[in-house]
Every structure is written in structure tokens, then in C-alpha cells.
Design an enzyme around this catalytic site. Structure first.
Site, PDB file in Angstrom:
ATOM      1  N   ARG A 141       0.809  -1.212   0.000  1.00 33.66           N
ATOM      2  CA  ARG A 141       0.000   0.000   0.000  1.00 33.66           C
ATOM      3  C   ARG A 141       0.844   1.265   0.000  1.00 33.66           C
ATOM      4  O   ARG A 141       0.596   2.176  -0.781  1.00 33.66           O
ATOM      5  CB  ARG A 141      -0.907   0.038   1.231  1.00 33.66           C
ATOM      6  N   THR A 142       1.822   1.326   0.895  1.00 27.68           N
ATOM      7  CA  THR A 142       2.578   2.571   1.028  1.00 27.68           C
ATOM      8  C   THR A 142       3.343   2.872  -0.267  1.00 27.68           C
ATOM      9  O   THR A 142       3.274   3.987  -0.798  1.00 27.68           O
ATOM     10  CB  THR A 142       3.550   2.479   2.226  1.00 27.68           C
ATOM     11  N   LYS A 153      26.118  -4.699  -2.480  1.00 30.13           N
ATOM     12  CA  LYS A 153      27.585  -4.651  -2.582  1.00 30.13           C
ATOM     13  C   LYS A 153      28.197  -4.021  -1.343  1.00 30.13           C
ATOM     14  O   LYS A 153      29.393  -3.805  -1.277  1.00 30.13           O
ATOM     15  CB  LYS A 153      27.994  -3.841  -3.820  1.00 30.13           C
ATOM     16  N   ARG A 201      11.703   3.450   3.097  1.00 26.05           N
ATOM     17  CA  ARG A 201      11.339   2.490   4.145  1.00 26.05           C
ATOM     18  C   ARG A 201      12.554   1.605   4.373  1.00 26.05           C
ATOM     19  O   ARG A 201      13.136   1.089   3.413  1.00 26.05           O
ATOM     20  CB  ARG A 201      10.140   1.644   3.753  1.00 26.05           C
ATOM     21  N   HIS A 256       6.002   6.103  11.147  1.00 27.82           N
ATOM     22  CA  HIS A 256       5.370   5.942   9.842  1.00 27.82           C
ATOM     23  C   HIS A 256       4.375   7.092   9.705  1.00 27.82           C
ATOM     24  O   HIS A 256       3.165   6.888   9.726  1.00 27.82           O
ATOM     25  CB  HIS A 256       4.669   4.577   9.811  1.00 27.82           C
TER      26      HIS A 256
END
Lengths: 154, 307
Positions: free
Chosen positions: B55-56, B84, B105, B133
């Protein structure tokens, strides 16, 4: 002469940190960055009787006048500490320690999931929320640190 | 009113700032529903999701595209320079040179704050581990404003109040609006004392119970959250707790007619599918409102004056 003075002779020049909470002298040296490899002549007295604290530690650093910002960090673990600057056996300056509003690179965050505990190119930064009791908040993850602060010294 | 360079935590928002974001989101809703816009034409939004998100991530992408902008995507962390061994700080500096804003995120708490220190462009926190959030909280507030009422609100937060990051920052934000908050959770998943103390110190009335029937008749908003199985060492204990917070249409019969049911989604079985067709269900509206709220934030942070 009191018993304390007999244990460690007065210094001619330098800094005497008195009224350190008993058992915290070695952590005070750690915060000051004074290790066995430093050149300075350092005397440490631990667990001596104190009218104010019951028992206390004392640290004497010869030929070095510690700067205010250096010693203020001591307030993290020894808020009652007093700093005496000595010149020619006389106390020329006496002051209490006062914690700054932000502590950088002294204490690491206790949160293992905090980004400051990774190899990222940042320094641990703590905001001082309250000074007595000492309550720190990590600038990154906002986790609070109040107990066992000495365990998290960098 | 809105002078932020980054969106990292709800704690940095004043009530006036939240109100200004909500107001702008409301004016952008027609565009969120498909009306053409070129407000952010030529602008690029970078999506850096080091953890899975549906969703986000997709609503940020939708929000940017609805405003006429475009997006670039890190893809999975395994396939990028992160694999890496590149530091997050370097990744941010590099991508900050490509894009006009960055959405991140990341599993580590405080990662968005770190990103903001290295980024030459605005950073939006889309979840930093168990940390913050903020865009979820803003869309929750927007949903309450649109579908119920933010003033004189009585709300019950139900489920995992200990670990659930969305309820912590929602509770904080609701305290700015003087809401009455009922915290409904099994004893093992109660809201941390420090957060409750913070709410009380702001004058918020907080009531704690493990029994939803105690409060169902009084509340305007029922905010359900998922109870995660992994929080319980004993599967039987989990089953017992999970069952006690399963919402059904029959249970809602006790509630006010105007009650709205919200959930940050994904739900598992805490809301039975039969609730979806009741007039109380608002969780799909809620997930849609993520688009106008994120459009508002992107517009505020990236400018773009052309309509």
C-alpha cells in the site's frame, strides 16, 4: 591532615575531580579519554568516605587543566562531581559539572536496531531530556536511555 | 504554515501543520480520483523500499503520477548497490542527485533521520523499523476527519498496542485534538507506560481495558490493528487472544449507528469479511485516502505551482 589527603598527595598543577559517585572513577577517565597510554600523571582514589555522598571517588590529573566541555560530560555518570583547577597548589577555579543539551560520540544507543549502531558514517548523538535524573534520547531512533548509562559509554 | 523540508515523525507536526496538510489533501481529492494534473510535471520521486510494502509504495507512486510527476525505484535491495555493501548514507547522496524527493522504508530505526542528514532533497519516512510511519498517521487523521469528526472524538485503539507503531503515533496525534482514547488490548500487548504518560501529560483522557464490549457503545471510531502471531510463544494463547478481538456485524449492533471501523491493513481475521458490507466499514476508504494525503505532502515538499 585528613585520611583522604594522606592517600593521595596534593598536586601542584592540574585538575582535581572530586565527589565522583563511588565506583565511577574509571568511567570518568574513559569519558575524558584518559587511558593507560596517556602521558599524564593520574591518581585515582576510589571508595573514600564522603560527608556528601557517603562514599566517593576522586581523580587527579596533573599538569592538565581540563576544559569545561570535556568535564561536563562527566555529569552523565557523576552529576555531583566538582572540578577544581589547581595552580601552584592553590584552587584557582571550582565549579560543578553541567550536562550539555546534546552529547555526541560519548554514549551509544542501547537499541540494537538503531541505525547509529551500524557502520554508517554517523556519530552517536543523544539529546539530554532531563539532567537529574539523567535521561537521554537518541537523536536517530528516539530510544530513551536512563539506567546503566556507564554500560553504553563508547 | 508548512515549512518542513522533510517528513520524518509525527512529533514534528503541530496541529496547525496537520490541518494544513489535511486541507490541501481534501482539495487534491478530485485529482487522486483521476482528474488530470500537471502540478509536479518534470519532477521525479525516488522510492527506496528496503523492506516489502504494498500500500505505502503503490500509493506514493500513484500520488506522484496523479500529480503529473514520475517515479524511479530502487527495486529490491538485493539487486542494488546495497548488496555490494554501500552505506545508506552514500545511497542517499547518490539518489538525491537523481530525484527531487526521496521516500524511504528501511528496517533500522532512525534510518529516515540519517537519510535526511545526507540528502540534498526532501526525505519522506515511509516506515523505519519499529519507529515511525508518519504518512500512515496523517492518512488516518484524514480518514477520521472525512468519515467522522476530529473534534470531540471518542476512539478505541484495539489490538497490538505494544509493538504497533501506527497506534503510537496516531495516539500522539489524536492527543493534539483532545480526543478521548480507549486502549483495548490483551494485557501482554498494552501500550508502553512512557507513551501513556506522555498522552496523559497532554491532558488526553486515556482509558485502558482488555474488553471491547466495555467501550463499544460510546465510541465514534473503532481502530482495529492486527495481532501478530509471532508475538506469542504459545499458539493456543494466540488463538484465544485473536478470537477475542474478532469483529463481526453482530458485535457492531451494539455500537453507535455513526461508528466507523478503520484498519491500517493488511487484516488477517480480526475483521470478518461480513463487516465489509456494513455502513460502518471504512478501511478501504482509508487506504484510498493514502493517495490524497501523500499527494499533499509531495506538493508541499516539492513545490510545483502549475495547475
Amino acid at each position: 591532615m585528613t585520611e583522604v589527603e594522606l592517600k593521595v598527595r596534593p598536586i601542584k598543577n592540574g585538575t582535581v575531580i572530586d565527589h565522583i559517585a563511588a565506583g565511577q572513577a574509571l568511567n570518568v577517565l574513559k569519558i575524558l579519554g584518559i587511558f593507560g597510554t596517556s602521558d599524564a600523571t593520574v591518581s585515582v582514589v576510589m571508595n573514600v568516605a564522603s560527608g556528601k555522598l557517603g562514599k566517593k571517588d576522586i581523580v587527579k590529573v596533573e599538569d592538565r587543566e581540563l576544559k569545561e566541555e570535556e568535564v561536563n560530560r562527566i555529569a552523565l555518570i557523576a552529576p555531583a562531581a566538582t572540578i577544581n583547577i589547581i595552580r601552584n597548589f592553590n584552587v584557582v577555579e571550582k565549579r560543578n559539572v553541567d550536562l550539555p543539551n546534546e552529547i555526541v560520540k560519548v554514549v551509544r544507543c542501547q537499541n540494537p536496531s538503531c541505525i547509529s549502531n551500524t557502520s554508517e558514517p554517523i556519530s552517536s548523538r543523544m539529546t539530554v531530556k532531563t539532567k537529574n535524573p539523567v535521561l537521554l534520547r537518541c537523536v536517530y531512533c528516539e530510544q530513551l536511555l536512563t539506567e546503566r548509562i556507564a554500560d553504553y559509554l563508547i | 504554515m508548512f515549512k518542513k523540508r522533510h517528513v520524518l515523525t509525527m512529533r514534528e507536526f503541530s496541529r496547525d501543520e496537520i490541518d494544513s496538510v489535511i486541507e490541501l489533501a481534501s482539495s487534491l481529492e478530485p485529482y487522486a480520483r483521476g482528474k488530470k494534473s500537471s502540478m509536479l510535471e518534470g519532477k521525479i520521486l525516488a522510492l527506496l523500499f528496503f523492506e516489502p510494502s504494498t500500500r505505502t509504495r503503490m500509493s506514493f507512486e500513484t500520488a506522484m503520477k496523479r500529480l503529473g510527476g514520475s517515479t524511479i525505484n530502487l527495486g529490491s535491495a538485493e539487486a542494488s548497490s546495497v548488496a555490494k555493501g554501500e552505506s545508506l548514507a552514500d545511497t542517499i547522496r547518490v539518489i538525491g542527485g537523481y530525484a527531487d524527493a526521496i521516500v524511504i522504508r528501511h528496517p533500522k530505526e532512525g534510518s529516515a533521520r540519517l537519510a535526511s542528514e545526507f540528502s540534498p532533497v526532501p526525505v519522506l519516512n515511509a516506515g523505519d523499523g519499529a519507529g515511525h510511519h508518519p504518512t500512515q498517521t496523517l492518512l488516518d487523521l484524514y480518514t477520521i476527519k472525512k468519515e467522522s469528526n476530529l473534534d470531540d472524538l471518542s476512539i478505541a485503539l484495539v489490538g497490538d498496542l505494544k509493538y504497533g507503531r501506527t497506534v503510537h503515533s496516531l495516539a500522539y496525534a489524536l492527543s493534539l485534538y483532545g480526543a478521548d482514547i480507549s486502549l483495548v488490548s490483551p494485557p501482554a500487548l498494552r501500550m508502553p507506560e512512557a507513551i501513556k504518560a506522555d498522552l496523559s501529560s497532554k491532558g488526553t483522557h486515556v482509558y485502558e481495558t482488555s474488553d471491547l464490549t466495555e467501550v463499544i457503545e460510546q465510541i465514534d471510531v473503532l481502530y482495529m490493528t492486527r495481532i501478530q502471531r509471532e508475538r506469542f510463544p504459545d499458539p493456543l494463547e494466540y488463538q484465544k487472544v485473536a478470537r477475542s478481538y474478532r469483529l463481526t456485524p453482530e458485535f457492531l449492533a451494539e455500537a453507535k449507528k455513526t461508528l466507523i471501523v478503520m484498519h491500517p491493513l493488511p487484516r488477517v481475521d480480526e475483521i470478518t469479511p461480513a463487516v465489509d458490507s456494513t455502513p460502518n466499514a471504512r478501511y478501504f476508504h482509508q487506504s484510498f485516502y493514502g493517495v490524497p494525503i501523500r499527494m499533499a505532502l509531495l506538493k508541499l515538499l516539492m513545490g510545483g505551482d502549475n495547475d
